[in-house]
Scaffold this motif. Structure first.
Motif, PDB file in Angstrom:
ATOM      1  N   LEU A 243       0.634  -1.116  -0.072  1.00 21.31           N
ATOM      2  CA  LEU A 243      -0.117  -0.096  -0.090  1.00 21.31           C
ATOM      3  C   LEU A 243       0.839   1.308   0.241  1.00 21.31           C
ATOM      4  O   LEU A 243       0.625   2.153  -0.597  1.00 21.31           O
ATOM      5  CB  LEU A 243      -0.922   0.080   1.186  1.00 21.31           C
ATOM      6  CG  LEU A 243      -2.102  -0.768   1.016  1.00 21.31           C
ATOM      7  CD1 LEU A 243      -3.011  -0.650   2.378  1.00 21.31           C
ATOM      8  CD2 LEU A 243      -2.958  -0.593  -0.169  1.00 21.31           C
ATOM      9  N   GLY A 244       2.120   1.523   0.700  1.00 21.66           N
ATOM     10  CA  GLY A 244       2.807   2.364   0.771  1.00 21.66           C
ATOM     11  C   GLY A 244       3.549   2.550  -0.787  1.00 21.66           C
ATOM     12  O   GLY A 244       3.510   3.866  -0.970  1.00 21.66           O
ATOM     13  N   SER A 245       3.744   1.666  -1.113  1.00 22.14           N
ATOM     14  CA  SER A 245       4.436   1.670  -2.783  1.00 22.14           C
ATOM     15  C   SER A 245       3.482   2.278  -3.629  1.00 22.14           C
ATOM     16  O   SER A 245       3.738   3.071  -4.256  1.00 22.14           O
ATOM     17  CB  SER A 245       5.006   0.201  -3.039  1.00 22.14           C
ATOM     18  OG  SER A 245       6.119  -0.084  -2.292  1.00 22.14           O
ATOM     19  N   VAL A 246       2.265   1.832  -3.674  1.00 22.63           N
ATOM     20  CA  VAL A 246       1.161   2.251  -4.449  1.00 22.63           C
ATOM     21  C   VAL A 246       0.801   3.317  -4.350  1.00 22.63           C
ATOM     22  O   VAL A 246       0.674   4.586  -5.288  1.00 22.63           O
ATOM     23  CB  VAL A 246      -0.170   1.484  -4.414  1.00 22.63           C
ATOM     24  CG1 VAL A 246      -1.472   2.064  -5.141  1.00 22.63           C
ATOM     25  CG2 VAL A 246       0.331   0.068  -4.764  1.00 22.63           C
ATOM     26  N   TRP A 247       0.874   4.043  -2.940  1.00 23.41           N
ATOM     27  CA  TRP A 247       0.357   5.488  -2.537  1.00 23.41           C
ATOM     28  C   TRP A 247       1.598   6.453  -2.778  1.00 23.41           C
ATOM     29  O   TRP A 247       1.293   7.499  -3.727  1.00 23.41           O
ATOM     30  CB  TRP A 247       0.182   5.512  -0.924  1.00 23.41           C
ATOM     31  CG  TRP A 247       0.003   6.911  -0.387  1.00 23.41           C
ATOM     32  CD1 TRP A 247      -0.811   7.725  -0.999  1.00 23.41           C
ATOM     33  CD2 TRP A 247       0.307   7.545   0.642  1.00 23.41           C
ATOM     34  NE1 TRP A 247      -0.868   8.975  -0.276  1.00 23.41           N
ATOM     35  CE2 TRP A 247       0.057   8.724   0.898  1.00 23.41           C
ATOM     36  CE3 TRP A 247       1.558   7.259   1.740  1.00 23.41           C
ATOM     37  CZ2 TRP A 247       0.306   9.592   1.721  1.00 23.41           C
ATOM     38  CZ3 TRP A 247       2.011   7.927   2.744  1.00 23.41           C
ATOM     39  CH2 TRP A 247       1.269   9.106   2.997  1.00 23.41           C
ATOM     40  N   ILE A 248       2.932   5.945  -2.799  1.00 22.65           N
ATOM     41  CA  ILE A 248       3.956   6.897  -3.310  1.00 22.65           C
ATOM     42  C   ILE A 248       4.043   6.974  -4.723  1.00 22.65           C
ATOM     43  O   ILE A 248       4.091   7.933  -5.325  1.00 22.65           O
ATOM     44  CB  ILE A 248       5.234   6.292  -2.890  1.00 22.65           C
ATOM     45  CG1 ILE A 248       5.492   6.396  -1.374  1.00 22.65           C
ATOM     46  CG2 ILE A 248       6.544   6.954  -3.456  1.00 22.65           C
ATOM     47  CD1 ILE A 248       6.624   5.751  -0.573  1.00 22.65           C
TER      48      ILE A 248
ATOM     49  N   THR B  30       1.350   6.431  -6.800  1.00 28.80           N
ATOM     50  CA  THR B  30       0.187   7.228  -7.353  1.00 28.80           C
ATOM     51  C   THR B  30       0.650   8.957  -7.032  1.00 28.80           C
ATOM     52  O   THR B  30       0.236   9.789  -7.870  1.00 28.80           O
ATOM     53  CB  THR B  30      -1.061   7.096  -6.499  1.00 28.80           C
ATOM     54  OG1 THR B  30      -1.128   5.658  -6.737  1.00 28.80           O
ATOM     55  CG2 THR B  30      -2.312   7.688  -6.796  1.00 28.80           C
ATOM     56  N   HIS B  31       1.166   9.342  -5.918  1.00 31.17           N
ATOM     57  CA  HIS B  31       1.366  10.612  -5.758  1.00 31.17           C
ATOM     58  C   HIS B  31       2.648  11.228  -6.654  1.00 31.17           C
ATOM     59  O   HIS B  31       2.628  12.219  -7.180  1.00 31.17           O
ATOM     60  CB  HIS B  31       1.813  10.810  -4.296  1.00 31.17           C
ATOM     61  CG  HIS B  31       0.640  10.867  -3.542  1.00 31.17           C
ATOM     62  ND1 HIS B  31      -0.065  12.013  -3.353  1.00 31.17           N
ATOM     63  CD2 HIS B  31       0.089   9.940  -2.660  1.00 31.17           C
ATOM     64  CE1 HIS B  31      -1.192  11.855  -2.497  1.00 31.17           C
ATOM     65  NE2 HIS B  31      -1.056  10.561  -2.066  1.00 31.17           N
TER      66      HIS B  31
ATOM     67  N   HIS C 169       0.696  11.667 -10.116  1.00 32.38           N
ATOM     68  CA  HIS C 169       0.132  13.098 -10.144  1.00 32.38           C
ATOM     69  C   HIS C 169       1.031  14.243  -9.992  1.00 32.38           C
ATOM     70  O   HIS C 169       0.486  15.138 -10.668  1.00 32.38           O
ATOM     71  CB  HIS C 169      -0.784  12.958  -8.809  1.00 32.38           C
ATOM     72  CG  HIS C 169      -1.573  13.948  -8.596  1.00 32.38           C
ATOM     73  ND1 HIS C 169      -2.545  14.319  -9.341  1.00 32.38           N
ATOM     74  CD2 HIS C 169      -1.493  15.175  -7.698  1.00 32.38           C
ATOM     75  CE1 HIS C 169      -2.953  15.668  -9.158  1.00 32.38           C
ATOM     76  NE2 HIS C 169      -2.637  16.091  -7.988  1.00 32.38           N
TER      77      HIS C 169
END
Length: 100
Positions: free
Chosen positions: A85-90, A92-93, A96
């Protein structure tokens, strides 16, 4: 567990892991199925391969004290969950903020 049984266990685990690695690569490389089916095949092979590693390489089936096995598996799942989840969040940001 004697050495011969251990070697046989490692060999069986290796062959099964190899097969479960080749199946998703082959199906994705040659685009045999729909994308949803490819995703299901890949995730299924990954989950089965986790079980194969636990049984054939780590020999967790033969341990009598299962309390520590469950505790370590829950902790491992928690850490993997945080990493994914941390990797996907990073990512994604980053996507963006850098693709504007």
């Amino acid at each position: 567990m004697n050495n011969n049984n251990s070697n046989t266990s490692y060999f069986i685990g290796f062959v099964l892991s190899l097969i479960l690695t080749i199946i998703p690569f082959y199906t994705i490389q040659y685009n045999i199925f729909d994308k949803k089916i490819l995703l299901i095949i890949t995730i299924s092979c990954a989950l089965i391969q986790i079980y194969i590693h636990l049984v054939y390489f780590l020999h967790l089936i033969h341990i009598s004290d299962r309390k520590w096995i469950i505790t370590s598996l829950i902790f491992t799942i928690f850490i993997v969950f945080i990493l994914v989840l941390g990797s996907v969040w990073i990512m994604t940001h980053l996507h963006h903020n850098l693709m504007m």
